[in-house]
Write a protein that holds these residues in place. Structure first.
Motif, PDB file in Angstrom:
ATOM      1  N   THR A   1       9.791  41.038  53.717  1.00 42.11           N
ATOM      2  CA  THR A   1       8.701  41.316  52.781  1.00 42.11           C
ATOM      3  C   THR A   1       9.158  42.444  51.863  1.00 42.11           C
ATOM      4  OG1 THR A   1       6.949  40.627  54.300  1.00 42.11           O
ATOM      5  CG2 THR A   1       6.323  42.137  52.534  1.00 42.11           C
TER       6      THR A   1
ATOM      7  N   ARG B   1      10.302  36.736  40.569  1.00 43.64           N
ATOM      8  CA  ARG B   1       9.782  35.378  40.742  1.00 43.64           C
ATOM      9  C   ARG B   1      10.665  34.361  40.026  1.00 43.64           C
ATOM     10  NH1 ARG B   1       5.823  36.189  44.698  1.00 43.64           N
ATOM     11  NH2 ARG B   1       4.015  37.300  43.912  1.00 43.64           N
TER      12      ARG B   1
ATOM     13  N   ASP C   1      11.342  31.922  48.153  1.00 43.78           N
ATOM     14  CA  ASP C   1      10.286  32.922  47.982  1.00 43.78           C
ATOM     15  C   ASP C   1      10.417  34.021  49.021  1.00 43.78           C
ATOM     16  OD1 ASP C   1       7.861  33.912  46.772  1.00 43.78           O
ATOM     17  OD2 ASP C   1       6.809  33.277  48.584  1.00 43.78           O
TER      18      ASP C   1
ATOM     19  N   PRO D   1       7.694  37.223  50.125  1.00 39.56           N
ATOM     20  CA  PRO D   1       6.404  37.840  49.803  1.00 39.56           C
ATOM     21  C   PRO D   1       6.587  39.197  49.139  1.00 39.56           C
ATOM     22  CG  PRO D   1       6.404  36.978  52.041  1.00 39.56           C
ATOM     23  CD  PRO D   1       7.821  36.898  51.554  1.00 39.56           C
TER      24      PRO D   1
ATOM     25  N   ASP E   1       1.582  39.086  46.591  1.00 36.56           N
ATOM     26  CA  ASP E   1       1.175  38.311  47.755  1.00 36.56           C
ATOM     27  C   ASP E   1       0.488  39.175  48.806  1.00 36.56           C
ATOM     28  OD1 ASP E   1       2.666  35.854  46.874  1.00 36.56           O
ATOM     29  OD2 ASP E   1       4.351  37.241  47.115  1.00 36.56           O
TER      30      ASP E   1
ATOM     31  N   ARG F   1      -9.396  37.665  42.862  1.00 32.86           N
ATOM     32  CA  ARG F   1      -8.670  36.416  43.094  1.00 32.86           C
ATOM     33  C   ARG F   1      -9.614  35.207  43.057  1.00 32.86           C
ATOM     34  NH1 ARG F   1      -3.482  36.834  44.872  1.00 32.86           N
ATOM     35  NH2 ARG F   1      -3.587  34.909  46.098  1.00 32.86           N
TER      36      ARG F   1
ATOM     37  N   GLY G   1      -3.389  30.762  46.923  1.00 30.53           N
ATOM     38  CA  GLY G   1      -2.339  31.272  47.800  1.00 30.53           C
ATOM     39  C   GLY G   1      -2.848  32.306  48.784  1.00 30.53           C
ATOM     40  N   ASP G   2      -2.083  32.473  49.849  1.00 28.15           N
ATOM     41  CA  ASP G   2      -2.424  33.471  50.859  1.00 28.15           C
ATOM     42  C   ASP G   2      -2.236  34.871  50.301  1.00 28.15           C
ATOM     43  OD1 ASP G   2      -2.922  31.451  52.672  1.00 28.15           O
ATOM     44  OD2 ASP G   2      -0.875  31.482  53.475  1.00 28.15           O
ATOM     45  N   PHE G   3      -3.000  35.812  50.842  1.00 30.44           N
ATOM     46  CA  PHE G   3      -2.874  37.211  50.436  1.00 30.44           C
ATOM     47  C   PHE G   3      -3.091  38.074  51.666  1.00 30.44           C
ATOM     48  CE2 PHE G   3      -3.778  41.260  48.514  1.00 30.44           C
ATOM     49  CZ  PHE G   3      -3.041  41.255  47.344  1.00 30.44           C
TER      50      PHE G   3
END
Length: 335
Positions: free
Chosen positions: A105, A139, A170, A172, A191, A215, A222-224
């Motif tokens: 991460t 990104r 990817d 995070p 993220d 959001r 997407g997950d956060f």
């Protein structure tokens, strides 16, 4: 609730006669202990040009930790985004992601120490724009094919293809900061968000709700994830835990005060010491579980607490025992 530890800073207190190599060996030993203990994450921090040799190299350190661990999440908390060459950061992060088998991460922030910006030749008044550009560049670099991004602060041909790509293309990205612009920047571009240790439960709840609202309103999919930093320690009593962590904890905070003010701080004011003690979480495993349950109840089961047990100079065995107990006596009660 997830539970991690760190932040490894590898600082040497004036009363510590160990070599730099020995201090880095301590970091690796504690990281392996955290992995064996079943904790969820390990974190390193970054600053430059300090007398106590505060850790400057996040990616080399995490790569070494990756080789000593098997399961635990590895992250920067925080890498100073404006000071990096974006393409090199993308390459190094992707390399770490492969070495660690997809456990990386990348935590980023704008930075705040004027001396670091001056030494690196980076205008401090561009730090927000440079962070935004950095995230977009990362990104783009990790996506399939050419970069296809005209970076504002990095002279790189948009036709090049940056390699390697991370696992699953990817990594995070976690952004730090407690001010509203920083929180909403994380909501829109990252993220995950990492909350500074000074925020109260009420302050945390307000910001987490703000992120969720942003959001939802802007239809960001997407997950956060939410990370919360808290300094702390385990002992046989509350007093025992506090007296053990206090020298290293106050040392870190005194050095932070110097870093951010640019002035020497010989001693923290008593009022500041009382404030820091109030912010910390320490005591027996049962007491620490009780304190952390308040965060889980207020913020939700998915909050990830980064429990800062690394306090320079208090002893490798002492910190190792704390990490082991964190894994065996605290984490299972919160999951």
């Amino acid at each position: 609730m997830k539970l991690g530890t760190g932040l490894f800073t590898c600082q040497r207190r004036p009363d510590d006669d160990r070599s730099t190599t020995e201090i880095y060996d301590e970091m690796l030993e504690l990281a392996a202990t955290a992995d064996d203990a079943g904790l969820d994450s390990i974190w390193v921090s970054e600053h430059h040009f300090t007398e106590d040799e505060y850790l400057p190299g996040t990616m080399p350190s995490l790569s070494a930790i990756a080789a000593e661990t098997e399961q635990i999440e590895l992250g920067t908390c925080i890498a100073l985004a404006p000071l990096y060459d974006g393409v090199r950061l993308a390459e190094d992060t992707a390399t770490l992601d492969h070495i660690s088998h997809d456990r990386t991460t990348l935590g980023l922030a704008i930075g705040s120490n004027p001396g670091e910006f001056e030494a690196f030749g980076v205008p401090q008044d561009e730090r927000v724009e440079r962070l935004d550009d950095q995230v977009k560049l990362l990104r783009a670099a990790w996506s399939e094919g050419p970069l296809d991004y005209d970076a504002e602060f990095h002279d790189i041909d948009p036709d090049v293809s940056v390699t390697p790509k991370p696992v699953d293309n990817d990594v995070p990205i976690m952004l730090g900061g407690g001010a509203k612009p920083a929180v909403r920047r994380a909501a829109r571009t990252a993220d995950a968000w990492c909350a500074p240790s000074k925020l109260s439960i009420g302050g945390l709840k307000k910001r987490i709700e703000d992120i969720r609202n942003v959001r939802e309103e802007e239809e960001i999919d997407g997950d956060f994830d939410f990370y919360v930093i808290r300094h702390g320690f385990l002992g046989d009593s509350r007093e025992d835990a506090w007296e053990t962590m206090k020298p290293g904890y106050f040392y870190i905070q005194r050095r932070y005060a110097e870093l951010f003010s640019g002035e020497e701080v010989e001693e923290l004011p008593e009022e500041r010491k009382a404030e820091l003690k109030k912010q910390a979480i320490f005591g027996t495993p049962e007491q620490v579980v009780s304190d952390l349950e308040r965060y889980r109840d207020a913020l939700g089961d998915d909050v990830h607490v980064i429990f800062r047990t690394y306090h320079p100079g208090i002893g490798t065995e002492t910190m190792s025992e704390c990490i082991e107990r964190l894994g065996s006596e605290v984490a299972p009660e919160l999951r």
